[in-house]
Design an enzyme around this catalytic site. Sequence first.
Site, PDB file in Angstrom:
ATOM      1  N   SER A  60      14.233  64.317  41.590  1.00 27.43           N
ATOM      2  CA  SER A  60      14.390  65.492  40.729  1.00 27.43           C
ATOM      3  C   SER A  60      15.161  66.582  41.465  1.00 27.43           C
ATOM      4  O   SER A  60      14.841  66.931  42.606  1.00 27.43           O
ATOM      5  CB  SER A  60      13.001  66.015  40.327  1.00 27.43           C
ATOM      6  N   GLY A  61      16.182  67.133  40.790  1.00 28.33           N
ATOM      7  CA  GLY A  61      16.997  68.185  41.378  1.00 28.33           C
ATOM      8  C   GLY A  61      18.221  67.681  42.105  1.00 28.33           C
ATOM      9  O   GLY A  61      18.975  68.473  42.667  1.00 28.33           O
ATOM     10  N   THR A  88      21.313  64.839  35.710  1.00 29.46           N
ATOM     11  CA  THR A  88      21.656  65.274  34.349  1.00 29.46           C
ATOM     12  C   THR A  88      23.093  65.772  34.274  1.00 29.46           C
ATOM     13  O   THR A  88      23.837  65.440  33.338  1.00 29.46           O
ATOM     14  CB  THR A  88      20.680  66.370  33.883  1.00 29.46           C
ATOM     15  N   ASN A 131      14.022  72.170  40.337  1.00 28.43           N
ATOM     16  CA  ASN A 131      15.232  72.110  39.502  1.00 28.43           C
ATOM     17  C   ASN A 131      15.036  73.022  38.306  1.00 28.43           C
ATOM     18  O   ASN A 131      14.012  72.964  37.635  1.00 28.43           O
ATOM     19  CB  ASN A 131      15.467  70.657  39.051  1.00 28.43           C
ATOM     20  N   SER A 145      15.330  70.469  34.875  1.00 33.25           N
ATOM     21  CA  SER A 145      14.814  69.145  35.183  1.00 33.25           C
ATOM     22  C   SER A 145      14.525  68.378  33.897  1.00 33.25           C
ATOM     23  O   SER A 145      13.901  68.903  32.965  1.00 33.25           O
ATOM     24  CB  SER A 145      13.537  69.263  36.015  1.00 33.25           C
ATOM     25  N   SER A 146      14.974  67.125  33.858  1.00 31.71           N
ATOM     26  CA  SER A 146      14.689  66.278  32.702  1.00 31.71           C
ATOM     27  C   SER A 146      13.229  65.844  32.749  1.00 31.71           C
ATOM     28  O   SER A 146      12.803  65.189  33.698  1.00 31.71           O
ATOM     29  CB  SER A 146      15.595  65.034  32.709  1.00 31.71           C
ATOM     30  N   GLY A 162      13.887  61.547  38.174  1.00 33.11           N
ATOM     31  CA  GLY A 162      13.923  60.998  39.520  1.00 33.11           C
ATOM     32  C   GLY A 162      12.546  60.954  40.164  1.00 33.11           C
ATOM     33  O   GLY A 162      11.536  61.405  39.594  1.00 33.11           O
ATOM     34  N   GLU A 211       9.364  61.827  42.141  1.00 32.35           N
ATOM     35  CA  GLU A 211       8.731  63.138  42.256  1.00 32.35           C
ATOM     36  C   GLU A 211       7.501  63.068  43.157  1.00 32.35           C
ATOM     37  O   GLU A 211       6.676  62.147  43.040  1.00 32.35           O
ATOM     38  CB  GLU A 211       8.314  63.674  40.887  1.00 32.35           C
TER      39      GLU A 211
END
Length: 1087
Positions: free
Chosen positions: A104-105, A109, A156, A159-160, A386, A388
Site C-alpha cells: 500500500s502506497g 493505482t 497513502n 489507498s485502494s 498491496g 499491509e
Amino acid sequence: MAEQENLEFGKADFVLMDNVSMPEFMANLRLRFEKGRIYTFIGEVVVSVNPYKSLNIYGRETIEQYKGRELYERPPHLFAIADAAYKAMKRRSKDTCIVISGESGAGKTEASKYIMQYIAAITNPSQRAEIERVKNMLLKSNCVLEAFGNAKTNRNDNSSRFGKYMDINFDFKGDPIGGHINNYLLEKSRVIVQQPGERSFHSFYQLLQGGSEQTLRSLHLQKSLSSYNYIHVGAQLKSSINDAAEFKVVADAMKVIGFKPEEIQTVYKILATILHLGNLKFVVDGDTPLIENGQVVSIIAELLSTKTDMVEKALLYRTVATGRDIIDKQHTEQEASYGRDAFAKAIYERLFCWIVTRINDIIEVKNFDTTIHGKNTVIGVLDIYGFEIFDNNSFEQFCINYCNEKLQQLFIQLVLKQEQEEYQREGIPWKHIDYFNNQIIVDLVEQQHKGIIAILDDACMNVGKVTDEMFLEALNSKLGKHGHFSSRKLCASDKILEFDRDFRIRHYAGDVIYSVIGFIDKNKDTLFQDFKRLMYNSSNPVLKNMWPEGKLSITEVTKRPLTAATLFKNSMIALVDNLASKEPYYVRCIKPNDKKSPQIFDDERCRHQVEYLGLLENVRVRRAGFAFRQTYEKFLHRYKMISEFTWPNHDLPSDKEAVKKLIEHCGFQDDVAYGKTKIFIRTPRTLFTLEELRAQMLVRIVLFLQKVWRGALARMRYKKAKAALTIIRYYRRHKVKSYIREVTKRFHGVKTMRDYGKHVKWPTPPKVLRRFEEALQAIFNRWRASQLIKSIPASDLPQVRAKVAAMEMLKGHRADLGLQRAWEGNYLASKPDTPQTSGTFVPVANELKRKDKYMNVLFSCHVRKVNRFSKVEDRAIFVTDRHLYKMDPTKQYKVMKTIPLYNLTGLSVSNGKDQLVVFHTKDNKDLIVCLFSKQPTHESRIGELVGVLVNHFKRSRGTGFLKEVTRTVTSCRRELPVPRPWPPCSVRVRGQNAHSCCQAAPRCRMACLYHSRVCCETPDFTYDHFEKHLFTTYLLLAQGELPPTTSCDQTYENIALASRSQELPVTLPESIVTEVPHFTSLPSCSL
C-alpha cells in the site's frame, strides 16, 4: 535490453548489472530514484518507485515516443510495458494482462491509470465516435470507483480499499470496444470505524465539502465533518485530495458514463443515510431499547423512501420464525448498535457493487459476433490492494495479504518456476536458481479442511455461542506444528503476542500479527433479514433492485450463504486462473519511505520490498534464461519469409531444421538454443531484429501480391473490355445493316411515287449514324428537289430561285414573304401598279439600258422617302443587274441617284409590315426607303426584293453579298446590328449641344432634336422610349401618315404629344401599331 541511458542515471535494466547482488541492486535503485528515473527494467518487468511528486513524463509527446516502439528502443517506462502488452495482443491475437503489485502506497493505482491513459491515447486513429465514447467511459470509471472505493490511510492518501481487475476488449483492428470490471473485498468496516490518522471513503467527504447548499439541505446534511460519528475521526486530517473539486469531477464522470439523474440522487441519499445512521443513539428504558433522537429515524425513512415505523421496527426488533409462529424479538442495546452498524456497512457495500454493475452494463461489449466483427481480444489491468502491516491487523488485512500471497505465487509460477521447468523439459542446459516458493503460505491459508479459512468457516458453523478465542484455540490445535504459524500459546516467550488474541503468519513479505477480535462476525457477515425486507419494500426502484433477496418470505428456508472468507478465496482462485490464461506483464511497485517524501530513500524499507517481491531472483533467472521461446511450427510460420530457404515453403526434413537454416541465414546462431519442440532466443534484441526483418519483407511481399493481383485484375479488365468492344462492334454493324435495310425497304420505288417519297417516314438511326442520316436526308432532298425542278418550265426557274433565296434569308423573321403570288419584278412598267406613269417609265428604262448596258431588270417599285427637311416624298427604285437607281416619279422618272451594284455591301429590312429597306453602300451613303404598292394595296414586296438581289449576287458574284445580307437580315428580330454606322454627332445626354449635330450630320437632325427635347423635358424618359418614338416618327413620315412640316419644332410637338399620351395618331396604319421595329435596325447616330 533497455536503451542505454547516460551512466550518471545508473543501469536502465537490472539485467545489465556487473554483479547480481543485493548491494549493487539497491545502489542502482537508489541512484535512479535520486536522479528522477523512477522506472527500471528487469527484462520485460518494470520496477516502479513512487516519486511522491508530479513528473512531466506522461504527456502526449512522451506517448508518441513509445508508440509502436520495442522495449529496448526507449528508456524504461510504464508506457513501454503497456505498448508491449498491446502489441502482443494485436500481433498474436492473444489475451494479455498487466499485473501491478506492491504494498500500500507504492503507486499501484496511479500506475494503472497511466497504463489506461496510454492505451486510450494510441488506439482509434480513425477517431470513430463509438470508440471514443468507450475510451472516455473506461477512463471516467476510474475516478468514480476511486471516490467510492479509496480512502486515506496512514501510508497513502488515495489507498485502494478494494481490489479491481478490468478487462478491456479490443476488436480485430486493436480499438477498444468495451470492458468489464471485477471488484474484490471492499473494506466495508471502514464505513463505521477508522484507525487513528485515517479517513473513511472519499465519497462521504466529497459530498459534504462539494455538495451545494440546496443538495445538502435536501439530504438534511451540514458541511461540518465532525457532526457525524462515522467520519468524525478523520474530520481534521489534512489530505492531498481536494474533496470539493473531486465532487464535481465525480458527478460529471457519472453523467458521462451514463448514470441517470435520479440514480445519482439515490447515491447521495444512500451516503446521507449512512451518515445519519451513525448519529442514532439507543437508550434502555427498563428492558426496552429506545431510539433517543427519533427525528433522525424520520430523516432516514425519507431518504430510503420508506415508512418511519418500519425503519424504527427494523432497528429495534428482529423478526424470528419458529415453525408456523412469527415473533418479534427485541434487541438489546448492544444488538441494536450491532444491527445499525451492520446495516450501514451492508448499504455501502451494496451501493459500491451496484455502481460497478451499472458501469459494466454500460461498457460491456454488446451483440458481438466473431463472424462479423472478428476475434475479440483482451488486455487485463489488475490494480489490487498491496501487502499491509498495520498496528492492528484484522480480518480485512488477513484477506488482503492472502491475496498478495496468491499473486506472488502466480509470479513465481510464471516467471521463475515454470521457466526453469520448461528449460529442463526442453533439454536446454540450465543451472538451477534457488528462490523462495510461497506455496506453503498459500496452503496455510486456503487448504481444504486444514487451512485458516476452513477452520474459520468451521467455527462459524458450530451451534451455540462461538467466540473469537475459541477460533484461536482451534488454530493452535490444528496449525501448531506449521513453520509459518505461531501464537502466544505456542511460543510463550514471545511477549509481543497477546494471549487469546493474536496469532502470527510468516508471509513472504514479512511477519504479520493478526488480532482475532471480530474474525467470527466479519466472516459471518450477518445482516438481519428485517433490513433486507425494509430495503426491498422501498418505493425507490434503485434501492429495491439492490436488495432482491428481501422478497423472500419470513418463513422461507434458504441455503446457508457462503462466508466472506470463502467467497474471497473463491474469487482469488478465479482471478489467478484468469491471469494465468493470459500472457502476463508485470509492474512491481516499491514504496521508498513511509513519510511520503520525494527526497528520502529508506534502504531497509526498500530492501525488504525487493526481497519479498523476488526481484533479485528475477534478475538471476533473466540473465541465465532466454527472453523468448516459441514452437518451431509457429516460429517458422511467422518468420519464414525472412530466408530464401524457407519461403514460401521449405524442403528440409523437419521444421526444426528449417528454423536452424533461417537463424543461420540471419546470423543469430550464437544467441539461440534449440529445444525438443521450441526455439529459445536469449536477448530481446534478436527477437526485435527478426520482427524488423519480417516487417521489411512483408512490405515487399505485399507489393508483390499487389503487383500480381493488379496484373490479374488488369488482364481480367482487358479481356472484359475486349469482349465488350467486340460485342459493341458486331452490334453496331448489325444496327447499321438493319438501318440500311430499313431505309432501302421504305424508299423502294420512290421514283414512281407521286410526291417522290415526301410522305415516307425516316427510321430512327443508331447514334453512330446520326450525322450520316443528316447527310443522307440532304442528298435525298436534293434529289427530290431536282426531280421537282425538272417539271418546272425554264421560264419560271429564275422566279423560283429568287423565292428560294428569299425564304432562306427571311424565313422565321417575316410573316409575309409574298411567296404565294407571282413576282413581276418590274412593277414600274406594270400598268395595274402605275396606270398613269407606266408609259413614261418605259422609255427611261430603255434609255438607261442603252446607256448603262444592263441586261436584265431585277426589280422596280414605288417607294417613299423622308428627305433632309423632314418631308415625305414619293420616289421609285429601279434595280438592274448593274445599277440601283433612285428616281422621281413626279418628274417622269428622272434619275436622282445611281448606285452601282458592286458598291452595295448589305441590305437591312425590318420584321414588321412597314416594308422598310436600308441599302448599305461602301461610301456609307445608305439609302433608306419604304416600299409600297398602289394596286393591290399593302402588297408585301420585301421578300421579292431580297430574293432577286440575293439570287443575282449568288449567281454572278459569289456569296459575299449573301453573307452580309444573311448577317444583317437574321439579326433583325429586334436587335439588328448596324454594319456601317453614320458619322458620329456631338449630341450629349440631356440635350447638351443638341443642335450642334445638325451641322455635321443632317440626316440625324431629326433624331438629335427629338432626343434632346424629350430627354430635357421628361425626367423619366429612357433611351428605350427615345428609340421607339423616333422610329415611329420616321415611319409616320415615310408612309405619309404624319403631314410634313417646315419646322422641326412643330414636328417635335406632334411627336411629344404622342409619346406623352402613349398613344399614336388615329390615322396610323395597323401594321405600324401592331409591330414597331426596334430602333437599332436603323443606321444609328452616336448619342
